[in-house]
Write an enzyme that holds these catalytic residues in place. Structure first.
Site, PDB file in Angstrom:
ATOM      1  N   TYR A 137     -24.696  10.394  22.964  1.00 24.76           N
ATOM      2  CA  TYR A 137     -25.736  11.390  23.270  1.00 24.76           C
ATOM      3  C   TYR A 137     -25.267  12.792  22.892  1.00 24.76           C
ATOM      4  O   TYR A 137     -25.981  13.541  22.204  1.00 24.76           O
ATOM      5  CB  TYR A 137     -26.048  11.303  24.764  1.00 24.76           C
ATOM      6  CG  TYR A 137     -27.214  12.136  25.251  1.00 24.76           C
ATOM      7  CD1 TYR A 137     -28.510  11.616  25.270  1.00 24.76           C
ATOM      8  CD2 TYR A 137     -27.023  13.426  25.728  1.00 24.76           C
ATOM      9  CE1 TYR A 137     -29.576  12.363  25.743  1.00 24.76           C
ATOM     10  CE2 TYR A 137     -28.083  14.187  26.203  1.00 24.76           C
ATOM     11  CZ  TYR A 137     -29.361  13.648  26.213  1.00 24.76           C
ATOM     12  OH  TYR A 137     -30.416  14.390  26.683  1.00 24.76           O
ATOM     13  N   LYS A 141     -26.920  14.980  19.907  1.00 20.84           N
ATOM     14  CA  LYS A 141     -27.592  16.243  20.259  1.00 20.84           C
ATOM     15  C   LYS A 141     -26.949  17.421  19.531  1.00 20.84           C
ATOM     16  O   LYS A 141     -27.639  18.335  19.091  1.00 20.84           O
ATOM     17  CB  LYS A 141     -27.578  16.460  21.774  1.00 20.84           C
ATOM     18  CG  LYS A 141     -28.433  15.465  22.569  1.00 20.84           C
ATOM     19  CD  LYS A 141     -29.909  15.605  22.282  1.00 20.84           C
ATOM     20  CE  LYS A 141     -30.757  14.748  23.213  1.00 20.84           C
ATOM     21  NZ  LYS A 141     -32.184  14.766  22.848  1.00 20.84           N
TER      22      LYS A 141
HETATM   23  N1  LIG Z   1     -34.332  14.470  31.471  1.00 22.60           N
HETATM   24  C1  LIG Z   1     -33.375  15.355  31.186  1.00 22.60           C
HETATM   25  O1  LIG Z   1     -32.614  15.816  32.057  1.00 22.60           O
HETATM   26  C2  LIG Z   1     -33.197  15.868  29.792  1.00 22.60           C
HETATM   27  C3  LIG Z   1     -32.422  17.014  29.610  1.00 22.60           C
HETATM   28  C4  LIG Z   1     -32.234  17.507  28.329  1.00 22.60           C
HETATM   29  C5  LIG Z   1     -32.831  16.869  27.268  1.00 22.60           C
HETATM   30  N2  LIG Z   1     -33.577  15.754  27.467  1.00 22.60           N
HETATM   31  C6  LIG Z   1     -34.164  15.102  26.310  1.00 22.60           C
HETATM   32  O2  LIG Z   1     -35.561  15.084  26.451  1.00 22.60           O
HETATM   33  C7  LIG Z   1     -36.086  13.966  25.742  1.00 22.60           C
HETATM   34  C8  LIG Z   1     -37.033  13.195  26.648  1.00 22.60           C
HETATM   35  O3  LIG Z   1     -36.316  12.715  27.757  1.00 22.60           O
HETATM   36  P1  LIG Z   1     -36.998  12.305  29.148  1.00 22.60           P
HETATM   37  O4  LIG Z   1     -36.053  12.744  30.188  1.00 22.60           O
HETATM   38  O5  LIG Z   1     -38.403  12.770  29.189  1.00 22.60           O
HETATM   39  O6  LIG Z   1     -36.898  10.713  29.037  1.00 22.60           O
HETATM   40  P2  LIG Z   1     -37.897   9.535  29.461  1.00 22.60           P
HETATM   41  O7  LIG Z   1     -37.031   8.328  29.569  1.00 22.60           O
HETATM   42  O8  LIG Z   1     -38.748   9.933  30.614  1.00 22.60           O
HETATM   43  O9  LIG Z   1     -38.834   9.429  28.180  1.00 22.60           O
HETATM   44  C9  LIG Z   1     -38.333   9.050  26.920  1.00 22.60           C
HETATM   45  C10 LIG Z   1     -39.430   8.345  26.151  1.00 22.60           C
HETATM   46  O10 LIG Z   1     -38.876   7.967  24.874  1.00 22.60           O
HETATM   47  C11 LIG Z   1     -39.397   6.688  24.569  1.00 22.60           C
HETATM   48  N3  LIG Z   1     -38.545   5.961  23.641  1.00 22.60           N
HETATM   49  C12 LIG Z   1     -37.313   5.425  23.910  1.00 22.60           C
HETATM   50  N4  LIG Z   1     -36.887   4.738  22.834  1.00 22.60           N
HETATM   51  C13 LIG Z   1     -37.858   4.854  21.888  1.00 22.60           C
HETATM   52  C14 LIG Z   1     -37.986   4.332  20.574  1.00 22.60           C
HETATM   53  N5  LIG Z   1     -37.040   3.558  20.026  1.00 22.60           N
HETATM   54  N6  LIG Z   1     -39.113   4.619  19.884  1.00 22.60           N
HETATM   55  C15 LIG Z   1     -40.086   5.365  20.443  1.00 22.60           C
HETATM   56  N7  LIG Z   1     -40.018   5.891  21.680  1.00 22.60           N
HETATM   57  C16 LIG Z   1     -38.906   5.619  22.404  1.00 22.60           C
HETATM   58  C17 LIG Z   1     -39.444   5.973  25.904  1.00 22.60           C
HETATM   59  O11 LIG Z   1     -40.322   4.842  25.868  1.00 22.60           O
HETATM   60  C18 LIG Z   1     -39.925   7.069  26.840  1.00 22.60           C
HETATM   61  O12 LIG Z   1     -41.334   7.085  26.976  1.00 22.60           O
HETATM   62  C19 LIG Z   1     -34.888  13.158  25.258  1.00 22.60           C
HETATM   63  O13 LIG Z   1     -34.595  13.459  23.911  1.00 22.60           O
HETATM   64  C20 LIG Z   1     -33.773  13.648  26.148  1.00 22.60           C
HETATM   65  O14 LIG Z   1     -32.520  13.507  25.551  1.00 22.60           O
HETATM   66  C21 LIG Z   1     -33.780  15.235  28.710  1.00 22.60           C
END
Ligand SMILES: NC(=O)c1ccc[n+]([C@@H]2O[C@H](COP(=O)([O-])OP(=O)(O)OC[C@H]3O[C@@H](n4cnc5c(N)ncnc54)[C@H](O)[C@@H]3O)[C@@H](O)[C@H]2O)c1
Length: 242
Positions: A137, A141
C-alpha cells in the site's frame, strides 16, 4: 452537463465523492466490482487492463465525453514484508498504481478535449509517509504521487490538471476491516488498535468523514481548483507535520 468517472464508487470515499458530484450536477459513471454505485453504475475489475479500458469506454459511450476522472478504488493488506503474500502485492500495485495509469491513458484524449480535464487520485498520507506492515500500500501510494506529478507536466498544455488527495484515516469499511488485523499484528485488543495504532499518527485524534474528502474532490474538480496540479492535497489531521 460536466461528466465524471469515479472508481470504487460503491463504498466509502468513492461513494461519497460520486454522490457529491451528482448533487453538483455532474453525470457520474460509478465503477466498482459490483454495479451498485450511485448515478450510472458500471461493474469492472480494475486490477485488469480490460476493466480499466472498459470503464473509460463506458463513460464515453454514456456521456459522450469526460471532464473528471477520480481514481479511488483501493484495498489494503496488513502483514510484515517477510510474510507479505506475493499475490496480494501484485493485486495492490495493480489496483492502486496501474489502474490510475491506465485510466489516465485511456481518458487522456477526452480530458484534453474537455479543455479543463481533471485527474484526481485518492492517494493517502501513506503517499508521503510509511507505516510498518503495509509495504504494498505504501509503495503504491508513493508511486501514484509520482504518476500525478508526471500527468501534471504532460497535461499542462492541454489544460489537464492532476492531483493526489492525501487523507489520514477516514471512517470507511477499509479502515474498519483493518482494526482486527492491526490488533493481531501489534498483539493488542481491537479497541487499543484503533486508539493506539490507527489514530496514533493523527495529531488531531479523530477519523475523517468520507464527506470531507468528497468536498475537497469537488473543489479540485471545479473551476477554483485549477491552480492545483502535480501536488499532494494533504488532509491528514496533522499526521505529516511531525
Ligand atoms: N479509509 C481511509 O482511511 C483511507 C485513507 C486514505 C486513503 N484512502 C484511499 O481511499 C480509497 C477508497 O478507500 P475506502 O476507505 O473508501 O475503501 P472502501 O473499502 O470503503 O471502498 C473501496 C471500494 O473499492 C472497490 N474495489 C476494490 N477492489 C476493486 C477492483 N479490483 N475493481 C474495482 N473496484 C474495486 C471496493 O469494492 C470498494 O467499493 C482507497 O484508494 C484508499 O486507499 C482511504
Amino acid at each position: 452537463m460536466p461528466t465524471a468517472l469515479v472508481t470504487g464508487a460503491a463504498s466509502g470515499i468513492g461513494r461519497a465523492v460520486a454522490e457529491h458530484l451528482l448533487d453538483g450536477g455532474y453525470d457520474v459513471l460509478s465503477v466498482d466490482l459490483r454495479d451498485d454505485g450511485p448515478g450510472t453504475p458500471y461493474a469492472a475489475d480494475l486490477t485488469t487492463r480490460e476493466g480499466n479500458a472498459g470503464a473509460v469506454q463506458a463513460a464515453l459511450d454514456a456521456f459522450g465525453g469526460l471532464d473528471v476522472v477520480v481514481a479511488n478504488a483501493g484495498v489494503q493488506h496488513v502483514a510484515s514484508v517477510r510474510d507479505f503474500p506475493e499475490d496480494r502485492w501484485d493485486q495492490i500495485v495493480a489496483l492502486l498504481l496501474t489502474s490510475p495509469f491506465l485510466l489516465a491513458k485511456h481518458a487522456w484524449d477526452a480530458l484534453a478535449a474537455s479543455g479543463s480535464g481533471r485527474f484526481i487520485a485518492i492517494a493517502s498520507a501513506h503517499a508521503l509517509a510509511a507505516s510498518p506492515y503495509k509495504a504494498a500500500y505504501v509503495s503504491a501510494k508513493h508511486g501514484v504521487l509520482g504518476l500525478v506529478k508526471t500527468l501534471a507536466l504532460e497535461g499542462a498544455e492541454a489544460g489537464i490538471t492532476a492531483t493526489a488527495v492525501c487523507p489520514g484515516y477516514v471512517r470507511t469499511p477499509l479502515v474498519e476491516r483493518q482494526i482486527p488485523d492491526q490488533a493481531k499484528a501489534y498483539g493488542v485488543s481491537e479497541e487499543r488498535a484503533l486508539e493506539e495504532v490507527i489514530l496514533q499518527p493523527h495529531a488531531i485524534k479523530r477519523l475523517i468523514e468520507p464527506s470531507e474528502v468528497a468536498e475537497v474532490v469537488a473543489f479540485l474538480a471545479g473551476p477554483n481548483g485549477s491552480a492545483f496540479s502535480g501536488v499532494p492535497v494533504t488532509m491528514d489531521l496533522g499526521w505529516t507535520a511531525r
